[in-house]
Design a protein around this motif. Structure first.
Motif, mmCIF file in Angstrom:
data_model
loop_
_atom_site.group_PDB
_atom_site.id
_atom_site.type_symbol
_atom_site.label_atom_id
_atom_site.label_comp_id
_atom_site.label_asym_id
_atom_site.label_seq_id
_atom_site.Cartn_x
_atom_site.Cartn_y
_atom_site.Cartn_z
ATOM 1 N N ILE A 1 37.560 72.070 66.960
ATOM 2 C CA ILE A 1 37.642 71.875 65.510
ATOM 3 C C ILE A 1 36.573 72.730 64.862
ATOM 4 C CG2 ILE A 1 37.375 70.204 63.631
ATOM 5 C CD1 ILE A 1 38.336 68.030 65.596
ATOM 6 N N LYS B 1 44.418 70.244 58.951
ATOM 7 C CA LYS B 1 45.166 70.875 60.040
ATOM 8 C C LYS B 1 46.139 71.900 59.471
ATOM 9 C CE LYS B 1 44.848 67.023 63.304
ATOM 10 N NZ LYS B 1 45.593 66.097 64.190
ATOM 11 N N THR B 2 45.960 73.143 59.905
ATOM 12 C CA THR B 2 46.901 74.202 59.559
ATOM 13 C C THR B 2 47.659 74.593 60.824
ATOM 14 O OG1 THR B 2 45.348 76.008 60.017
ATOM 15 C CG2 THR B 2 45.279 75.041 57.811
ATOM 16 N N LEU C 1 39.603 66.052 57.220
ATOM 17 C CA LEU C 1 40.130 66.704 58.419
ATOM 18 C C LEU C 1 41.383 67.458 58.012
ATOM 19 C CD1 LEU C 1 39.581 66.952 61.495
ATOM 20 C CD2 LEU C 1 41.271 65.140 61.820
ATOM 21 N N THR D 1 45.894 67.125 54.902
ATOM 22 C CA THR D 1 44.490 66.709 54.840
ATOM 23 C C THR D 1 44.374 65.203 55.017
ATOM 24 O OG1 THR D 1 44.081 68.499 53.258
ATOM 25 C CG2 THR D 1 42.383 66.809 53.457
ATOM 26 N N TYR E 1 32.589 68.494 67.210
ATOM 27 C CA TYR E 1 33.753 69.245 66.728
ATOM 28 C C TYR E 1 34.115 70.383 67.687
ATOM 29 C CZ TYR E 1 32.856 66.752 62.344
ATOM 30 O OH TYR E 1 32.659 65.778 61.404
ATOM 31 N N THR F 1 42.247 73.711 63.112
ATOM 32 C CA THR F 1 41.872 72.405 62.560
ATOM 33 C C THR F 1 40.439 72.510 62.045
ATOM 34 O OG1 THR F 1 43.289 71.234 64.127
ATOM 35 C CG2 THR F 1 41.571 69.952 63.046
#
Length: 390
Positions: free
Chosen positions: A139, A107-108, A105, A89, A134, A112
């Motif tokens: 995103i 991110k996995t 923000l 994060t 986004y 995102t």
């Protein structure tokens, strides 16, 4: 803002540092805004969350946005909550391609997310602008409203307005509509599921409450639906209130009442198929009783039994009653309230679905003569959905 950059290019978040270290940094280090590169000032008093502030002469968009302590504290708590779950994060990450800076923000491996913690009212244009940015970068935006926007009325009722209705999420057709809330003071999430508008500013919802330290990010998306029996049981008093209310009306409601009067009809005369619960009602600009009564009286009642009509014809008739402000909602499946309503009429054998785009009228529309008859008819119809409807 909670994060700034040093002359050496290092990002610093004041709120997670000890007071002594903050004071040393204030005296020895110059900080700059990561968006406009202007020098910023350290703000760290006993009554504020340690943060950075622009000088009064600055024209930076971050400064013009402004943030209160409630927002800053909530954003910081959410950041720490994601960190504890080992979810990568970034706090206030600046995205130069779209010139935007989400609160968080995430991110996995698969996705995102841009998490926006929204505590104050902003314009629909601003919301749409952020979401469009986004989307350009694939995103997924998730908007969490501040607990200061939460307005529960009863066990299953919520007061809403045009602003909060813009934050309905539905990530797939298998998930219910959802709005997320977070209160930094109580440190808990309040989530409303399966939102069904009963009027322009009131809805039936399933409430879920989760303490921050007892839940995780994936669990925020655990679905909760009304059963058919529960939904129509809760709709019974809505129906009765609709039949019996006798208050002064204004605006569009007055126009509707005038239209009904010109048809030589009263609310007590309307068939029970008017004012049925629609899960995608959020995309209509008038209440269910308004557009459903118009469709039944001016469109379906004028057809003969055996006549066919297309979905396009029904949609064209109801287009003036659809909302123009649906682009801001985070809804993947575009469900049609008209299709929902026609499905009800099919289940009641009033129309027959011939194909995905074609319908046939099977029964005449019958109207009531007096209020006792209409109340009895309403109960009979609701019972048919509660106990016989599959």
């Amino acid at each position: 803002m909670l994060k700034a950059i040093t002359e050496k290019g290092k990002y610093v978040t004041l709120a997670i540092l000890p007071k002594r270290q903050i004071e040393l940094l204030r005296k020895r280090v110059k900080f700059y805004c990561p968006e406009c590169n202007e020098q910023v000032i350290v703000r760290a008093g006993p009554k504020v969350i340690p943060h950075f502030a622009h000088k009064n002469s600055s024209n930076c968009s971050i400064r013009s946005g402004g943030e209160g302590t409630y927002h800053q504290y909530g954003k910081l708590l959410l950041y720490e909550w994601f960190q504890k779950q080992n979810i990568p994060t970034q706090l206030e990450a600046f995205i130069p391609q779209i010139n935007q800076r989400p609160d968080l923000l995430i991110k996995t491996k698969q996705l995102t997310f841009a998490v926006e913690f929204q505590c104050a009212t902003i314009s629909a244009k601003d919301i749409q602008h952020r979401n469009t940015g986004y989307e350009r970068l694939n995103i997924l935006p998730i908007w969490i409203l501040g607990g200061n926007q939460f307005n529960r009325i009863s066990t299953n009722h919520m007061a809403l307005n045009d602003f909060t209705l813009q934050f309905i999420h539905q990530f797939s057709s298998k998930l219910p509509t959802t709005i997320f809330y977070f209160c930094p003071q109580r440190k808990n999430f309040s989530i409303i599921h399966d939102l069904i508008l009963t009027s322009t500013n009131r809805a039936l919802v399933n409430f879920t409450f989760k303490k921050m330290n007892e839940t995780s990010f994936p669990k925020l998306f655990t679905p909760s639906y009304f059963s058919e029996k529960r939904l129509f049981s809760l709709w019974r008093p809505e129906k009765r209130k609709f039949r019996l209310k006798n208050t002064n009306v204004y605006g569009r409601e007055y126009i509707w009442k005038k239209w009904l009067y010109e048809k030589r009809l009263h609310v007590q005369h309307l068939p029970s198929i008017v004012h049925l619960p629609i899960r995608s009602q959020y995309s209509m600009s008038v209440p269910t009783w308004n557009w459903q009564s118009r469709f039944i009286i001016d469109f379906l009642h004028s057809l003969k039994v055996g006549d066919s009509f297309s979905l396009k014809q029904a949609a064209q008739y109801l287009r003036p009653f659809q909302s123009d402000n649906t682009n801001n909602r985070f809804i993947v499946p575009k469900v049609s309230p008209i299709v929902e309503y026609l499905t009800y009429l099919h289940d009641l054998k009033i129309i027959q679905i011939m194909s995905s785009n074609l319908y046939k009228k099977c029964k005449p529309i019958t109207f009531y003569n007096h209020i006792e008859q209409s109340l009895e008819g309403d109960d009979e119809l609701l019972n048919s959905f509660m106990y016989n409807h599959n």
